[in-house]
Design an enzyme around this catalytic site. Structure first.
Site, PDB file in Angstrom:
ATOM      1  N   LEU A 161      47.242  30.948  61.360  1.00 31.13           N
ATOM      2  CA  LEU A 161      47.578  30.048  60.258  1.00 31.13           C
ATOM      3  C   LEU A 161      48.744  29.158  60.672  1.00 31.13           C
ATOM      4  O   LEU A 161      49.822  29.663  60.998  1.00 31.13           O
ATOM      5  CB  LEU A 161      47.939  30.914  59.037  1.00 31.13           C
ATOM      6  CG  LEU A 161      48.056  30.256  57.677  1.00 31.13           C
ATOM      7  CD1 LEU A 161      46.812  29.457  57.326  1.00 31.13           C
ATOM      8  CD2 LEU A 161      48.295  31.328  56.607  1.00 31.13           C
ATOM      9  N   SER A 167      41.787  36.278  48.147  1.00 28.75           N
ATOM     10  CA  SER A 167      41.000  37.530  48.176  1.00 28.75           C
ATOM     11  C   SER A 167      39.915  37.458  47.113  1.00 28.75           C
ATOM     12  O   SER A 167      40.172  36.970  46.005  1.00 28.75           O
ATOM     13  CB  SER A 167      41.868  38.755  47.870  1.00 28.75           C
ATOM     14  OG  SER A 167      41.055  39.926  47.865  1.00 28.75           O
ATOM     15  N   LYS A 204      39.486  42.190  55.361  1.00 28.24           N
ATOM     16  CA  LYS A 204      40.150  41.329  56.343  1.00 28.24           C
ATOM     17  C   LYS A 204      41.224  40.462  55.703  1.00 28.24           C
ATOM     18  O   LYS A 204      42.313  40.315  56.245  1.00 28.24           O
ATOM     19  CB  LYS A 204      39.109  40.461  57.066  1.00 28.24           C
ATOM     20  CG  LYS A 204      38.308  41.259  58.085  1.00 28.24           C
ATOM     21  CD  LYS A 204      37.167  40.472  58.690  1.00 28.24           C
ATOM     22  CE  LYS A 204      37.635  39.530  59.770  1.00 28.24           C
ATOM     23  NZ  LYS A 204      36.463  38.870  60.422  1.00 28.24           N
ATOM     24  N   LYS A 246      57.546  33.920  58.010  1.00 24.84           N
ATOM     25  CA  LYS A 246      58.653  34.268  58.917  1.00 24.84           C
ATOM     26  C   LYS A 246      58.990  33.077  59.817  1.00 24.84           C
ATOM     27  O   LYS A 246      60.163  32.714  59.985  1.00 24.84           O
ATOM     28  CB  LYS A 246      58.250  35.476  59.757  1.00 24.84           C
ATOM     29  CG  LYS A 246      59.277  35.910  60.770  1.00 24.84           C
ATOM     30  CD  LYS A 246      58.863  37.269  61.340  1.00 24.84           C
ATOM     31  CE  LYS A 246      59.495  37.508  62.699  1.00 24.84           C
ATOM     32  NZ  LYS A 246      58.665  37.017  63.802  1.00 24.84           N
ATOM     33  N   TYR A 301      38.849  46.924  48.349  1.00 23.60           N
ATOM     34  CA  TYR A 301      39.865  46.089  47.692  1.00 23.60           C
ATOM     35  C   TYR A 301      41.175  46.866  47.561  1.00 23.60           C
ATOM     36  O   TYR A 301      42.239  46.370  47.941  1.00 23.60           O
ATOM     37  CB  TYR A 301      39.343  45.677  46.313  1.00 23.60           C
ATOM     38  CG  TYR A 301      40.226  44.702  45.558  1.00 23.60           C
ATOM     39  CD1 TYR A 301      40.480  43.427  46.052  1.00 23.60           C
ATOM     40  CD2 TYR A 301      40.771  45.053  44.326  1.00 23.60           C
ATOM     41  CE1 TYR A 301      41.268  42.535  45.344  1.00 23.60           C
ATOM     42  CE2 TYR A 301      41.548  44.165  43.606  1.00 23.60           C
ATOM     43  CZ  TYR A 301      41.794  42.903  44.118  1.00 23.60           C
ATOM     44  OH  TYR A 301      42.570  42.022  43.411  1.00 23.60           O
ATOM     45  N   ARG A 311      33.397  39.692  35.872  1.00 23.05           N
ATOM     46  CA  ARG A 311      34.391  40.502  35.171  1.00 23.05           C
ATOM     47  C   ARG A 311      34.082  40.575  33.684  1.00 23.05           C
ATOM     48  O   ARG A 311      33.354  39.748  33.132  1.00 23.05           O
ATOM     49  CB  ARG A 311      35.799  39.974  35.431  1.00 23.05           C
ATOM     50  CG  ARG A 311      36.304  40.533  36.746  1.00 23.05           C
ATOM     51  CD  ARG A 311      37.667  40.079  37.092  1.00 23.05           C
ATOM     52  NE  ARG A 311      37.641  38.756  37.655  1.00 23.05           N
ATOM     53  CZ  ARG A 311      38.603  38.256  38.421  1.00 23.05           C
ATOM     54  NH1 ARG A 311      39.657  38.978  38.707  1.00 23.05           N
ATOM     55  NH2 ARG A 311      38.523  37.044  38.902  1.00 23.05           N
TER      56      ARG A 311
HETATM   57  N1  UDP Z   1      32.460  46.034  32.517  1.00 27.04           N
HETATM   58  C1  UDP Z   1      31.460  46.118  31.583  1.00 27.04           C
HETATM   59  N2  UDP Z   1      30.512  45.129  31.543  1.00 27.04           N
HETATM   60  C2  UDP Z   1      30.516  44.072  32.372  1.00 27.04           C
HETATM   61  C3  UDP Z   1      31.562  43.958  33.319  1.00 27.04           C
HETATM   62  C4  UDP Z   1      32.507  44.964  33.378  1.00 27.04           C
HETATM   63  O1  UDP Z   1      31.410  47.069  30.798  1.00 27.04           O
HETATM   64  O2  UDP Z   1      29.630  43.223  32.270  1.00 27.04           O
HETATM   65  C5  UDP Z   1      33.490  47.074  32.539  1.00 27.04           C
HETATM   66  C6  UDP Z   1      33.775  47.680  33.912  1.00 27.04           C
HETATM   67  O3  UDP Z   1      32.919  48.753  34.181  1.00 27.04           O
HETATM   68  C7  UDP Z   1      35.217  48.100  33.738  1.00 27.04           C
HETATM   69  C8  UDP Z   1      35.811  47.066  32.786  1.00 27.04           C
HETATM   70  O4  UDP Z   1      34.694  46.490  32.123  1.00 27.04           O
HETATM   71  O5  UDP Z   1      35.299  49.366  33.129  1.00 27.04           O
HETATM   72  C9  UDP Z   1      36.583  45.970  33.492  1.00 27.04           C
HETATM   73  O6  UDP Z   1      35.782  45.486  34.526  1.00 27.04           O
HETATM   74  P1  UDP Z   1      36.155  44.190  35.365  1.00 27.04           P
HETATM   75  O7  UDP Z   1      35.036  43.948  36.308  1.00 27.04           O
HETATM   76  O8  UDP Z   1      36.525  43.077  34.465  1.00 27.04           O
HETATM   77  O9  UDP Z   1      37.477  44.528  36.193  1.00 27.04           O
HETATM   78  P2  UDP Z   1      38.184  45.868  36.695  1.00 27.04           P
HETATM   79  O10 UDP Z   1      39.226  46.136  35.689  1.00 27.04           O
HETATM   80  O11 UDP Z   1      37.190  46.992  36.761  1.00 27.04           O
HETATM   81  O12 UDP Z   1      38.719  45.484  37.994  1.00 27.04           O
END
Ligand code: UDP
Length: 336
Positions: free
Chosen positions: A61, A75, A91, A105, A145, A186
């Site tokens: 970089l 990420s 990675k 640095k 992760y 999410r």
């Molecule tokens: N979850 C869910 N339905 C979805 C997506 C996620 O019930 O369509 C649940 C997932 O199993 C977790 C919580 O919601 O218990 C948050 O999931 P997310 O993927 O937002 O992020 P995490 O907190 O797990 O990193």
């Protein structure tokens, strides 16, 4: 300041770029666009204080000119994404953090690592204080992760202790708001998009697992506070001639160099989030249960006492207000 933001086209990274440019800083945004999106930064393109470079930060970089700060936000961050890109996730958390630290640095810049509540894994204490070491399964699909971020934290602390680099680590808890991808995977974005489209809300498992959701504006304000907060004593003062930090430099309980949780302690079950999204969208979508992902944390809630004491920070945006803004955003995106 002239600031490098890795992952600057991602959800949080692009909000940060926006906030930094708005208050007058120069921003160099680096992103390989695996999960980041050009549209998140399209309004900044052409701005005299904004530069975009499409690049993988796992490679050597280099940036011309001075830098005052390096913010490492690159990420995949949604479980769906880091399961799809497991090796890229490992990675960027390991090699990418090393490259970003090396650049900081070389430039004498302050370094801020975007870490995560996932370092606590499936926590056995709730809420999670920064002193909790976590309960992570390294070989689970999620481990890519969690362990990458844990390695990133270890590497960052080593640069602080060994090189005297001025480092910060933020452990980011679930954050939501405009600029999330509709197919991000999410829970908040999934439920809102499903509710607007009249599709079933996909609740994983029984929906009794909990999360605590922070609106993106609060998160960005907290990150800015951590970035700009001054430590009591300069790192140079605490570094001996051989370049090693002296005994006194061991992070104290209230050291700005120790990780800081940022998030909203308002904790809900996933079923409660689903019902709230249905209420706020006025949707009559049904709730449909799906299998729970492997090692899905059962509880998650930030202990934010350190953030309050060190930064005077706490979230201000009520969950319902943040959800309404996010629903408005997705309505526009989906109709456009
Ligand atoms: N979850 C869910 N339905 C979805 C997506 C996620 O019930 O369509 C649940 C997932 O199993 C977790 C919580 O919601 O218990 C948050 O999931 P997310 O993927 O937002 O992020 P995490 O907190 O797990 O990193």
């Amino acid at each position: 300041m002239r600031v490098l933001v890795t992952g600057g086209a991602g959800f949080l990274g692009s909000h940060l770029c926006d906030a930094l440019v708005t208050v007058g800083h120069h921003v160099v945004c680096v992103d390989n666009l695996i999960t980041g999106r050009p549209e998140n930064i399209s309004h900044l393109m052409g701005h005299e204080r904004f530069t975009f470079v499409k690049y993988n930060v796992c490679d050597f970089l280099h940036v011309d000119g001075p830098l005052d700060a390096v913010l490492h936000f690159a990420s995949p961050a949604s479980p769906q994404d880091y399961l799809e890109f497991p090796i890229a996730t490992l990675k960027v958390g390991a090699l990418g953090t090393h490259k970003a630290l090396g650049l900081a640095k070389a430039k004498g810049a302050r370094f801020l690592l975007a870490s995560t509540s996932e370092v606590y894994g499936d926590p056995l204490v709730n809420p999670q204080p920064e002193s909790y070491w976590g309960n992570v399964n390294p070989i689970s699909p999620r481990g890519v992760y969690d362990e990458a971020k844990r390695f990133g934290e270890a590497m960052t602390m080593a640069y602080y202790r060994y090189h005297g680099l001025d480092t910060r680590i933020v452990r980011i808890f679930n954050t939501f708001g405009p600029l999330m991808r509709p197919n991000d995977g999410r829970v908040v974005s999934n439920f809102i998009v499903q509710a607007i489209q009249g599709k079933p809300l996909t609740v994983f498992g029984g929906g009794t697992q909990t999360r605590s959701f922070c609106y993106v504006d609060d998160m960005v304000r907290g990150i800015a506070a951590l970035l700009t907060a001054e430590s009591g004593k300069s790192v140079a003062e605490r570094t001996n001639r051989a370049g090693f930090l002296s005994q006194r430099s061991e992070p104290q309980p209230e050291s700005i160099h120790d990780p800081v949780n940022l998030g909203n302690p308002h904790e809900l079950t996933v079923l409660e989030i689903a019902r709230l999204v249905l209420k706020l969208t006025g949707s009559s979508s049904p709730i449909q249960h799906h299998p729970l992902p492997v090692d899905d944390p059962q509880v998650r809630r930030p202990d934010i006492r350190r953030a309050k004491a060190l930064l005077g920070w706490e979230p201000k945006v009520e969950l319902e207000d943040g959800l309404r803004k996010t629903i408005d955003y997705f309505r526009k995106v989906l109709s456009g």
